[in-house]
Scaffold this motif. Structure first.
Motif, PDB file in Angstrom:
ATOM      1  N   TYR A  20      81.942  -7.391  82.590  1.00 21.03           N
ATOM      2  CA  TYR A  20      81.985  -7.485  81.122  1.00 21.03           C
ATOM      3  C   TYR A  20      82.913  -6.447  80.513  1.00 21.03           C
ATOM      4  CZ  TYR A  20      78.328 -10.949  81.120  1.00 21.03           C
ATOM      5  OH  TYR A  20      77.635 -12.110  81.318  1.00 21.03           O
ATOM      6  N   HIS A  21      82.880  -5.241  81.058  1.00 20.00           N
ATOM      7  CA  HIS A  21      83.648  -4.147  80.451  1.00 20.00           C
ATOM      8  C   HIS A  21      85.148  -4.340  80.690  1.00 20.00           C
ATOM      9  CE1 HIS A  21      83.758   0.497  79.683  1.00 20.00           C
ATOM     10  NE2 HIS A  21      84.324  -0.194  78.728  1.00 20.00           N
ATOM     11  N   TYR A  22      85.517  -4.492  81.958  1.00 17.87           N
ATOM     12  CA  TYR A  22      86.942  -4.644  82.297  1.00 17.87           C
ATOM     13  C   TYR A  22      87.418  -6.064  82.010  1.00 17.87           C
ATOM     14  CZ  TYR A  22      91.307  -4.513  84.900  1.00 17.87           C
ATOM     15  OH  TYR A  22      92.629  -4.585  85.250  1.00 17.87           O
ATOM     16  N   ASN A  46      92.546   3.708  75.412  1.00 17.84           N
ATOM     17  CA  ASN A  46      91.376   4.435  75.921  1.00 17.84           C
ATOM     18  C   ASN A  46      90.809   3.765  77.174  1.00 17.84           C
ATOM     19  OD1 ASN A  46      91.640   6.208  73.804  1.00 17.84           O
ATOM     20  ND2 ASN A  46      90.112   5.209  72.509  1.00 17.84           N
ATOM     21  N   HIS A  47      90.816   2.443  77.173  1.00 18.89           N
ATOM     22  CA  HIS A  47      90.312   1.742  78.357  1.00 18.89           C
ATOM     23  C   HIS A  47      91.286   1.824  79.523  1.00 18.89           C
ATOM     24  CE1 HIS A  47      87.351  -0.296  75.587  1.00 18.89           C
ATOM     25  NE2 HIS A  47      86.597   0.069  76.606  1.00 18.89           N
ATOM     26  N   GLU A  48      92.577   1.839  79.231  1.00 21.77           N
ATOM     27  CA  GLU A  48      93.566   2.013  80.309  1.00 21.77           C
ATOM     28  C   GLU A  48      93.293   3.311  81.064  1.00 21.77           C
ATOM     29  OE1 GLU A  48      97.644  -0.124  78.653  1.00 21.77           O
ATOM     30  OE2 GLU A  48      97.512   2.050  78.660  1.00 21.77           O
ATOM     31  N   GLY A  64      81.911   5.954  71.123  1.00 15.77           N
ATOM     32  CA  GLY A  64      83.155   6.717  71.225  1.00 15.77           C
ATOM     33  C   GLY A  64      83.369   7.225  72.629  1.00 15.77           C
ATOM     34  N   TYR A  65      84.145   8.290  72.710  1.00 18.87           N
ATOM     35  CA  TYR A  65      84.552   8.836  74.011  1.00 18.87           C
ATOM     36  C   TYR A  65      84.548  10.362  73.949  1.00 18.87           C
ATOM     37  CZ  TYR A  65      86.831   4.273  74.742  1.00 18.87           C
ATOM     38  OH  TYR A  65      87.111   2.936  74.862  1.00 18.87           O
ATOM     39  N   THR A  66      84.361  10.964  75.092  1.00 23.62           N
ATOM     40  CA  THR A  66      84.685  12.382  75.262  1.00 23.62           C
ATOM     41  C   THR A  66      85.967  12.450  76.073  1.00 23.62           C
ATOM     42  OG1 THR A  66      82.372  13.006  75.188  1.00 23.62           O
ATOM     43  CG2 THR A  66      83.884  14.592  76.213  1.00 23.62           C
ATOM     44  N   ILE A 100      85.627   9.731  79.127  1.00 21.71           N
ATOM     45  CA  ILE A 100      84.454   8.936  79.531  1.00 21.71           C
ATOM     46  C   ILE A 100      84.117   8.018  78.365  1.00 21.71           C
ATOM     47  CG2 ILE A 100      82.879  10.842  78.863  1.00 21.71           C
ATOM     48  CD1 ILE A 100      80.862   9.705  80.884  1.00 21.71           C
ATOM     49  N   ASP A 101      83.994   6.753  78.670  1.00 26.33           N
ATOM     50  CA  ASP A 101      83.624   5.750  77.662  1.00 26.33           C
ATOM     51  C   ASP A 101      82.126   5.867  77.406  1.00 26.33           C
ATOM     52  OD1 ASP A 101      83.069   3.410  76.216  1.00 26.33           O
ATOM     53  OD2 ASP A 101      84.522   2.212  77.348  1.00 26.33           O
ATOM     54  N   LEU A 102      81.771   6.200  76.168  1.00 27.20           N
ATOM     55  CA  LEU A 102      80.347   6.374  75.831  1.00 27.20           C
ATOM     56  C   LEU A 102      79.832   5.275  74.907  1.00 27.20           C
ATOM     57  CD1 LEU A 102      80.369  10.263  75.479  1.00 27.20           C
ATOM     58  CD2 LEU A 102      79.256   8.935  77.284  1.00 27.20           C
ATOM     59  N   GLU A 143      77.894   1.923  74.357  1.00 24.70           N
ATOM     60  CA  GLU A 143      76.769   1.400  75.153  1.00 24.70           C
ATOM     61  C   GLU A 143      77.213   0.367  76.184  1.00 24.70           C
ATOM     62  OE1 GLU A 143      73.566   0.055  72.671  1.00 24.70           O
ATOM     63  OE2 GLU A 143      72.757   2.091  72.495  1.00 24.70           O
ATOM     64  N   HIS A 144      78.277  -0.395  75.862  1.00 23.52           N
ATOM     65  CA  HIS A 144      78.707  -1.439  76.812  1.00 23.52           C
ATOM     66  C   HIS A 144      79.134  -0.838  78.159  1.00 23.52           C
ATOM     67  CE1 HIS A 144      82.851  -0.965  74.736  1.00 23.52           C
ATOM     68  NE2 HIS A 144      83.013  -0.496  75.958  1.00 23.52           N
ATOM     69  N   ALA A 145      79.483   0.463  78.158  1.00 28.38           N
ATOM     70  CA  ALA A 145      79.949   1.100  79.401  1.00 28.38           C
ATOM     71  C   ALA A 145      78.814   1.380  80.380  1.00 28.38           C
ATOM     72  CB  ALA A 145      80.681   2.397  79.077  1.00 28.38           C
TER      73      ALA A 145
HETATM   74 FE   LIG Z   1      84.595   0.420  76.707  1.00 28.77          FE
END
Ligand SMILES: [Fe+2]
Length: 190
Positions: A15-17, A65-67, A114-116, A148-150, A152-154
């Motif tokens: 789902y994520h990728y 960000n996902h890349e 969001g992300y850290t 790090i993808d934070l 919830e879907h991650a």
């Molecule tokens: Fe994501």
């Protein structure tokens, strides 16, 4: 078994990728057309019609960000830094272990989606920062080194409400071969 289990399941990666990341790419190219680079779109956002800018920033950030995230995770990668990055981490945080704890602490502070990020700031020093939604460090004159993808879907399918467990396990997925290349490139960028 995929190369991310047991830290991230095949379902999460599907789902994520396979879906969410692809959706950001589709959204971005639907908005700007083919041939536009997401980073250039972020850096030259003023060139786009004002009513489209929020959507373009969101989708370009979603791609960038996902890349970073999908490129840097590999269970069989090297989970310890070396060379110039290790030196910079020790200089700033005292040790790799301290850095890890600091990164995890900042990640736990993130509210909402969001992300850290580990970034190289405008003074060419390492920093750990949180970004909301699909904001990218490029918007703030910082170069992303690791994230790090934070959202919830991650992690939600695998960790449910236990986000801290995902944050802790994440370092066993980080491939420092990739992170070091980014760091070396960032330090050479004017
Ligand atoms: Fe994501």
């Amino acid at each position: 078994m995929n190369q991310f289990e047991p830290i991230l399941s095949e379902e999460t990666m599907y789902y994520h990728y396979g879906k969410l990341y692809q959706n950001y790419k589709d959204q971005f190219y639907n908005l700007v057309g083919d041939g536009v680079n997401p980073l250039e779109a972020v850096l030259k956002i003023d060139q786009f019609p004002i009513e489209k800018r929020g959507s373009i920033l969101n989708s370009a950030g979603g791609v960038l960000n996902h890349e970073l995230y999908f490129e840097e995770i590999n269970k069989n990668g090297r989970h310890q830094p070396s060379n110039s990055l290790e030196e910079a981490i020790v200089k700033k945080y005292g040790s790799f272990e301290n850095f890890k704890q600091e990164f995890q602490k900042v990640a736990r502070y993130l509210v909402g989606s969001g992300y850290t990020f580990l970034v190289l700031n405008s003074k060419k020093e390492l920093d750990i920062v949180n970004m909301s939604n699909q904001e990218t460090p490029y918007l703030y004159d910082m170069l992303p080194i690791m994230n790090i993808d934070l959202w919830e879907h991650a992690y939600y399918l695998d960790y449910k409400t236990e986000r801290d467990q995902y944050i802790n396990a994440f370092f066993d997925l980080i491939d420092f071969d990739v992170i070091e290349k980014r760091y070396d490139k960032a330090t050479k960028t004017a």
